[in-house]
Write a protein that holds these residues in place. Sequence first.
Motif, PDB file in Angstrom:
ATOM      1  N   TYR A 136       0.848  -1.192   0.000  1.00 50.33           N
ATOM      2  CA  TYR A 136       0.000   0.000   0.000  1.00 50.33           C
ATOM      3  C   TYR A 136       0.886   1.244   0.000  1.00 50.33           C
ATOM      4  CZ  TYR A 136      -3.275   3.617   1.424  1.00 50.33           C
ATOM      5  OH  TYR A 136      -4.017   4.778   1.466  1.00 50.33           O
ATOM      6  N   ASP A 137       1.852   1.288   0.912  1.00 48.08           N
ATOM      7  CA  ASP A 137       2.761   2.432   0.964  1.00 48.08           C
ATOM      8  C   ASP A 137       3.490   2.610  -0.363  1.00 48.08           C
ATOM      9  OD1 ASP A 137       2.030   2.769   3.579  1.00 48.08           O
ATOM     10  OD2 ASP A 137       3.975   2.217   4.429  1.00 48.08           O
ATOM     11  N   ALA A 138       3.988   1.514  -0.925  1.00 46.36           N
ATOM     12  CA  ALA A 138       4.744   1.602  -2.181  1.00 46.36           C
ATOM     13  C   ALA A 138       3.894   2.218  -3.289  1.00 46.36           C
ATOM     14  CB  ALA A 138       5.238   0.221  -2.585  1.00 46.36           C
ATOM     15  N   GLN A 139       2.613   1.842  -3.345  1.00 47.26           N
ATOM     16  CA  GLN A 139       1.734   2.404  -4.367  1.00 47.26           C
ATOM     17  C   GLN A 139       1.484   3.894  -4.130  1.00 47.26           C
ATOM     18  OE1 GLN A 139      -1.729   0.104  -5.780  1.00 47.26           O
ATOM     19  NE2 GLN A 139      -1.083  -1.486  -4.350  1.00 47.26           N
ATOM     20  N   VAL A 140       1.172   4.260  -2.904  1.00 43.56           N
ATOM     21  CA  VAL A 140       0.934   5.672  -2.594  1.00 43.56           C
ATOM     22  C   VAL A 140       2.151   6.508  -2.980  1.00 43.56           C
ATOM     23  CG1 VAL A 140       0.659   7.329  -0.706  1.00 43.56           C
ATOM     24  CG2 VAL A 140      -0.762   5.274  -0.774  1.00 43.56           C
ATOM     25  N   ILE A 141       3.325   6.019  -2.633  1.00 42.40           N
ATOM     26  CA  ILE A 141       4.559   6.764  -2.902  1.00 42.40           C
ATOM     27  C   ILE A 141       4.839   6.842  -4.396  1.00 42.40           C
ATOM     28  CG2 ILE A 141       7.069   6.713  -2.570  1.00 42.40           C
ATOM     29  CD1 ILE A 141       6.343   5.289   0.185  1.00 42.40           C
ATOM     30  N   ALA A 142       4.719   5.711  -5.108  1.00 42.39           N
ATOM     31  CA  ALA A 142       4.990   5.703  -6.548  1.00 42.39           C
ATOM     32  C   ALA A 142       4.031   6.613  -7.298  1.00 42.39           C
ATOM     33  CB  ALA A 142       4.902   4.275  -7.085  1.00 42.39           C
ATOM     34  N   ILE A 143       2.745   6.569  -6.924  1.00 40.91           N
ATOM     35  CA  ILE A 143       1.756   7.409  -7.610  1.00 40.91           C
ATOM     36  C   ILE A 143       1.984   8.876  -7.278  1.00 40.91           C
ATOM     37  CG2 ILE A 143      -0.699   7.922  -7.843  1.00 40.91           C
ATOM     38  CD1 ILE A 143      -1.221   4.932  -7.257  1.00 40.91           C
ATOM     39  N   ALA A 144       2.274   9.191  -6.024  1.00 41.72           N
ATOM     40  CA  ALA A 144       2.545  10.576  -5.647  1.00 41.72           C
ATOM     41  C   ALA A 144       3.739  11.131  -6.414  1.00 41.72           C
ATOM     42  CB  ALA A 144       2.789  10.670  -4.138  1.00 41.72           C
TER      43      ALA A 144
END
Length: 358
Positions: A217-225
Amino acid sequence: MDFSLCNEKYWQKKQHELPPEYQAEVFAEADRILEEPELSVTFKTVPPLSGNPHDYISLSKYDWPNPDTPDGLPWIKRDGAANPDCTKYDFVPLVKMCHNTGILTTAARLSGKTVYAEKAGKFLKCWFLHPETAMTPHLNFAQFVPGNPTGSSWGLIDSHLFCPLLEAVSSLPCNAEWTPVNQEQLKHWFTDYFLWLISNPLPVKEEKAFTNHGTWYDAQVIAIAMFLQQPDLAKRQIMEKSIPRLDVQLLCNGFQPFEIARTLSLSYSVFNLEAWSRIAAYAKRLGIELWTQRSCSVDNACLQDAFHCLHPYLTGKKEWKFLQIGPFPKYRNLFAIIHEFLEPVENFVADLEFLCIK
């Protein structure tokens, strides 16, 4: 400012350093993909739960019909045993679309040939942008369990593939099939998806998971941001959510307690560390040294320790002592990220699996 990991410097290095035999494999794979049709969630042959064919849907991977009831309900979980009916839904096309886009982008950057970049653009437009075929920007029906009207919180793991996909998109040269307007349209799509990601009850529940699900979840939030040029949002996720996970997910010896408890303990240990490696690579771009960071307790392991804990098992120097009921896990992707962005890896054979290459 370019916030991607695979920036111009990265590609210049690959053009000069990647062995010719690896480049030849990339081009051969890309040539094969040129003949393949584009993919879409609207092409599925199973009925969507919502009635809307644009909604992504997948079957819960480890759930099976109950053999003791006439209708198979309630379904039962068999950890590590994948239900073959999963292939009937949208996850397999999602994997293929991300893989193909990564291969084509890589071939385009290494060769300079527009034909590869154009085909990548067609894959992206069909999946995300064309009104007739575009996916709706949510995963409300991901990894559903029959008998339930919606998907599950753990279905968010399906979209972990967006992390390498967005690196490929950021590297894709503009061309007749992928224009700056298309790039902005995709940013709008991921803006809508990001808002769903941080507000809908399903992903919000997933963020609280102690396992690899929370890490991804964190990895997705960070990559998208980072893709959306919002580094402050990425940095806040790292500082407020990712760093506190370290104490929970790592034992002092480097093992990952919630992953070694699984029936595919080595596979999930690798999978979780891949998510952490992506987070640490983005953190480094933001001036945060996460790879070697420890908590206030000096006895706790850091991410570097967790990798070195796994390394001898992945290279055959030690025998894995926990339950692993399936095949030996794929780990080159993990090595590629760590070697390229975090630290040199002993006996590492360079490849481009960071962009979905097999």
